[in-house]
Design a protein around this motif. Structure first.
Motif, mmCIF file in Angstrom:
data_model
loop_
_atom_site.group_PDB
_atom_site.id
_atom_site.type_symbol
_atom_site.label_atom_id
_atom_site.label_comp_id
_atom_site.label_asym_id
_atom_site.label_seq_id
_atom_site.Cartn_x
_atom_site.Cartn_y
_atom_site.Cartn_z
ATOM 1 N N TRP A 1 0.828 -1.197 0.000
ATOM 2 C CA TRP A 1 0.000 0.000 0.000
ATOM 3 C C TRP A 1 0.858 1.240 0.000
ATOM 4 O O TRP A 1 1.725 1.401 0.848
ATOM 5 N N THR B 1 1.200 5.574 -0.273
ATOM 6 C CA THR B 1 0.541 6.867 -0.110
ATOM 7 C C THR B 1 0.387 7.499 -1.487
ATOM 8 O O THR B 1 0.983 7.033 -2.467
ATOM 9 N N ARG B 2 -0.384 8.572 -1.560
ATOM 10 C CA ARG B 2 -0.538 9.247 -2.850
ATOM 11 C C ARG B 2 0.822 9.753 -3.352
ATOM 12 O O ARG B 2 1.126 9.646 -4.543
ATOM 13 N N LYS B 3 1.638 10.275 -2.457
ATOM 14 C CA LYS B 3 2.957 10.776 -2.849
ATOM 15 C C LYS B 3 3.824 9.646 -3.401
ATOM 16 O O LYS B 3 4.470 9.795 -4.438
ATOM 17 N N GLU B 4 3.818 8.500 -2.723
ATOM 18 C CA GLU B 4 4.599 7.354 -3.189
ATOM 19 C C GLU B 4 4.065 6.827 -4.516
ATOM 20 O O GLU B 4 4.833 6.489 -5.421
ATOM 21 N N ARG C 1 -4.841 5.363 -0.138
ATOM 22 C CA ARG C 1 -3.771 4.405 -0.379
ATOM 23 C C ARG C 1 -4.019 3.680 -1.693
ATOM 24 O O ARG C 1 -5.151 3.394 -2.066
ATOM 25 N N TYR C 2 -2.922 3.381 -2.372
ATOM 26 C CA TYR C 2 -2.966 2.703 -3.662
ATOM 27 C C TYR C 2 -2.206 1.385 -3.555
ATOM 28 O O TYR C 2 -1.106 1.331 -3.007
ATOM 29 N N GLU D 1 1.591 14.610 -7.859
ATOM 30 C CA GLU D 1 0.579 14.271 -6.861
ATOM 31 C C GLU D 1 -0.771 14.881 -7.213
ATOM 32 O O GLU D 1 -1.808 14.243 -7.056
ATOM 33 N N ALA E 1 -7.033 9.565 4.537
ATOM 34 C CA ALA E 1 -5.886 8.907 3.913
ATOM 35 C C ALA E 1 -6.313 8.131 2.671
ATOM 36 O O ALA E 1 -7.315 7.422 2.688
ATOM 37 N N LYS F 1 -9.753 4.529 0.491
ATOM 38 C CA LYS F 1 -9.792 5.742 1.295
ATOM 39 C C LYS F 1 -10.224 5.376 2.702
ATOM 40 O O LYS F 1 -11.277 4.784 2.904
#
Length: 73
Positions: free
Chosen positions: A12, A14-17, A49-50, A26, A47, A43
């Motif tokens: 998983w 984060t949006r930044k990652e 996560r992808y 982003e 938060a 969501k």
């Protein structure tokens, strides 16, 4: 950025990652999420996560042979 996807559980991000992994901004990824055109995400509260698996599938589904290829069969 190297993501280990060798285990069976999704990794998983984060949006930044996720944006770094896809080489997108982003804000671009955020806009794609809002419009529903981006990769699937989870969501939890505020938060987002992808899954690395979902990111790879989403990118593969965007392959085109030319600029006029819409991807529709």
């Amino acid at each position: 950025m190297t993501i280990d996807t060798t285990n069976e559980r999704p990794h998983w991000l984060t949006r930044k990652e996720a944006a770094g992994y896809l080489r997108l901004g982003e804000s671009t990824l955020a806009k794609l999420f809002v419009s529903g055109d981006g990769p699937p995400a989870i969501k939890v509260g505020r938060a987002v996560r992808y899954s690395s698996d979902d990111l790879n599938k989403w990118m593969s589904g965007r392959r085109r042979k030319s600029t006029s290829d819409t991807g529709e069969a």
